[in-house]
Design a protein around this motif. Structure first.
Motif, PDB file in Angstrom:
ATOM      1  N   UNK A  20       3.681   9.216 -27.973  1.00 12.34           N
ATOM      2  CA  UNK A  20       3.481   7.974 -27.119  1.00 12.34           C
ATOM      3  C   UNK A  20       3.263   6.972 -27.996  1.00 12.34           C
ATOM      4  N   UNK A  21       2.370   6.883 -28.986  1.00 10.18           N
ATOM      5  CA  UNK A  21       1.926   5.952 -29.973  1.00 10.18           C
ATOM      6  C   UNK A  21       3.488   5.701 -30.701  1.00 10.18           C
ATOM      7  N   UNK A  22       4.088   6.660 -31.325  1.00 11.02           N
ATOM      8  CA  UNK A  22       5.134   6.468 -32.353  1.00 11.02           C
ATOM      9  C   UNK A  22       6.345   5.750 -31.363  1.00 11.02           C
ATOM     10  N   UNK A  23       6.785   6.308 -30.336  1.00  8.35           N
ATOM     11  CA  UNK A  23       7.720   5.496 -29.468  1.00  8.35           C
ATOM     12  C   UNK A  23       7.284   4.174 -29.034  1.00  8.35           C
ATOM     13  N   UNK A  24       6.257   3.855 -28.779  1.00  7.62           N
ATOM     14  CA  UNK A  24       5.943   2.511 -28.513  1.00  7.62           C
ATOM     15  C   UNK A  24       5.681   1.534 -29.851  1.00  7.62           C
ATOM     16  N   UNK A  25       5.552   1.935 -30.954  1.00  9.73           N
ATOM     17  CA  UNK A  25       5.699   1.457 -32.297  1.00  9.73           C
ATOM     18  C   UNK A  25       7.257   1.232 -32.745  1.00  9.73           C
ATOM     19  N   UNK A  26       7.928   2.177 -32.341  1.00 10.42           N
ATOM     20  CA  UNK A  26       9.495   2.398 -32.747  1.00 10.42           C
ATOM     21  C   UNK A  26      10.287   2.824 -31.770  1.00 10.42           C
ATOM     22  N   UNK A  27      10.649   1.863 -30.780  1.00  6.13           N
ATOM     23  CA  UNK A  27      11.246   2.104 -29.455  1.00  6.13           C
ATOM     24  C   UNK A  27      12.990   2.622 -29.889  1.00  6.13           C
ATOM     25  N   UNK A 161       7.127  19.470 -42.939  1.00  3.41           N
ATOM     26  CA  UNK A 161       5.893  18.566 -43.360  1.00  3.41           C
ATOM     27  C   UNK A 161       4.806  19.065 -42.494  1.00  3.41           C
ATOM     28  N   UNK A 162       3.767  19.229 -42.912  1.00  6.45           N
ATOM     29  CA  UNK A 162       2.541  19.396 -42.110  1.00  6.45           C
ATOM     30  C   UNK A 162       1.383  18.424 -42.062  1.00  6.45           C
ATOM     31  N   UNK A 163       1.369  17.808 -40.926  1.00  8.94           N
ATOM     32  CA  UNK A 163       0.201  16.968 -40.703  1.00  8.94           C
ATOM     33  C   UNK A 163      -1.006  17.395 -40.203  1.00  8.94           C
ATOM     34  N   UNK A 164      -2.139  17.177 -40.689  1.00 10.37           N
ATOM     35  CA  UNK A 164      -3.306  17.441 -39.814  1.00 10.37           C
ATOM     36  C   UNK A 164      -3.852  16.371 -38.878  1.00 10.37           C
ATOM     37  N   UNK A 165      -3.958  16.719 -37.741  1.00 10.14           N
ATOM     38  CA  UNK A 165      -4.311  15.629 -36.674  1.00 10.14           C
ATOM     39  C   UNK A 165      -5.742  15.445 -36.637  1.00 10.14           C
ATOM     40  N   UNK A 166      -6.438  15.038 -37.542  1.00 16.40           N
ATOM     41  CA  UNK A 166      -7.902  14.570 -37.554  1.00 16.40           C
ATOM     42  C   UNK A 166      -8.395  13.396 -37.212  1.00 16.40           C
ATOM     43  N   UNK A 167      -7.538  12.463 -37.203  1.00 21.38           N
ATOM     44  CA  UNK A 167      -7.505  11.188 -36.672  1.00 21.38           C
ATOM     45  C   UNK A 167      -6.217  10.659 -36.259  1.00 21.38           C
ATOM     46  N   UNK A 168      -6.126  10.295 -34.983  1.00 22.17           N
ATOM     47  CA  UNK A 168      -4.704   9.803 -34.445  1.00 22.17           C
ATOM     48  C   UNK A 168      -4.164   8.794 -35.159  1.00 22.17           C
ATOM     49  N   UNK A 169      -4.817   7.674 -35.534  1.00 19.35           N
ATOM     50  CA  UNK A 169      -4.023   6.539 -36.551  1.00 19.35           C
ATOM     51  C   UNK A 169      -3.748   7.118 -37.736  1.00 19.35           C
ATOM     52  N   UNK A 170      -4.349   8.062 -38.499  1.00 19.99           N
ATOM     53  CA  UNK A 170      -4.028   8.389 -39.812  1.00 19.99           C
ATOM     54  C   UNK A 170      -2.682   9.364 -39.832  1.00 19.99           C
ATOM     55  N   UNK A 171      -2.935  10.145 -38.535  1.00 17.23           N
ATOM     56  CA  UNK A 171      -1.722  11.265 -38.452  1.00 17.23           C
ATOM     57  C   UNK A 171      -0.518  10.485 -37.847  1.00 17.23           C
ATOM     58  N   UNK A 172      -0.454   9.273 -37.226  1.00 18.72           N
ATOM     59  CA  UNK A 172       0.609   8.340 -36.983  1.00 18.72           C
ATOM     60  C   UNK A 172       1.205   7.766 -38.110  1.00 18.72           C
ATOM     61  N   UNK A 173       0.175   7.490 -39.306  1.00 15.74           N
ATOM     62  CA  UNK A 173       0.506   6.595 -40.323  1.00 15.74           C
ATOM     63  C   UNK A 173       1.308   7.745 -41.184  1.00 15.74           C
ATOM     64  N   UNK A 174       0.807   8.969 -41.116  1.00 12.82           N
ATOM     65  CA  UNK A 174       1.541   9.946 -41.895  1.00 12.82           C
ATOM     66  C   UNK A 174       3.043  10.358 -41.468  1.00 12.82           C
ATOM     67  N   UNK A 175       3.157  10.349 -39.871  1.00 10.85           N
ATOM     68  CA  UNK A 175       4.448  10.578 -39.405  1.00 10.85           C
ATOM     69  C   UNK A 175       5.476   9.332 -39.892  1.00 10.85           C
ATOM     70  N   UNK A 176       4.939   8.333 -39.808  1.00 14.10           N
ATOM     71  CA  UNK A 176       5.764   7.185 -39.904  1.00 14.10           C
ATOM     72  C   UNK A 176       6.368   7.192 -41.361  1.00 14.10           C
ATOM     73  N   UNK A 177       5.424   7.502 -42.149  1.00 15.35           N
ATOM     74  CA  UNK A 177       5.659   7.380 -43.632  1.00 15.35           C
ATOM     75  C   UNK A 177       6.650   8.708 -43.666  1.00 15.35           C
TER      76      UNK A 177
END
Length: 185
Positions: A20-27, A161-177
């Motif tokens: 939801x956050x990713x789509x909101x930031x990248x429609x 790619x594996x991303x640990x969702x220990x913090x939503x903001x950081x996990x979202x940044x990793x997905x965007x990167x």
């Protein structure tokens, strides 16, 4: 840059929140809406969260080749409608699928160029806590989800790619990167 992106991880890991956050930031990204035989949860809207169908309708869709992938998860069937995804890719759009391990393996076989991302919980204990605090499942369903989670986590090394969702903001940044990294020579 892959046109098809697969996001997988155990139930309760936060895939929906991240998406939801990713789509909101990248429609410009197209999030595929899955078909399911499960009943809607409170607040879910047919055609927006899922397409809710009967088991017989789902089985007909499988028989007619209308699904890119499908899986039986926690006693319900889930699948990705083929036509909408293929239409979006033909139009040059990037499509994200939020799917289970079984479906991700089908996509890997049929679309080897798809970028596959696996979302991990910080720990199994944290995952159990998240599932229990959703208060949406019976104890039996929680046990099933946790058993499935162990199997899914064991398969994480199958993904690009594996991303640990220990913090939503950081996990979202990793997905965007991962999705928007620019190639350099």
């Amino acid at each position: 840059m892959s046109a098809l992106i697969v996001l997988t991880g155990p139930s309760g890991v936060g895939k929906g929140t991240l998406l939801r956050s990713l789509i909101q930031r990248h429609p410009e990204l197209y999030l595929s809406v899955s078909v399911t035989t499960r009943s809607p949860r409170p607040g879910e809207i047919d055609g927006k969260n899922y397409y809710f169908v009967s088991r017989s309708t789902f089985e007909r869709m499988v028989a007619n080749g209308e699904l890119l992938e499908w899986a039986d998860f926690a006693g319900n069937l889930y699948g990705t409608p083929r036509k909408a995804v293929e239409d979006q890719i033909r139009q040059g759009n990037r499509v994200i699928l939020e799917i289970e391990l079984q479906g991700a393996r089908q996509i890997r076989k049929n679309f080897p160029a798809a970028l596959q991302i696996f979302i991990l919980p910080p720990s199994l204990l944290e995952l159990e806590d998240r599932i229990r605090h959703r208060a949406q499942d019976s104890e039996e369903a929680i046990v099933r989800r946790l058993q499935s989670a162990r199997t899914e986590i064991a398969a994480a090394d199958e993904f690009d790619i594996c991303i640990v969702n220990d913090d939503i903001a950081k996990a979202l940044e990793r997905i965007e990167a991962t999705l928007f990294a620019t190639a350099t020579c």
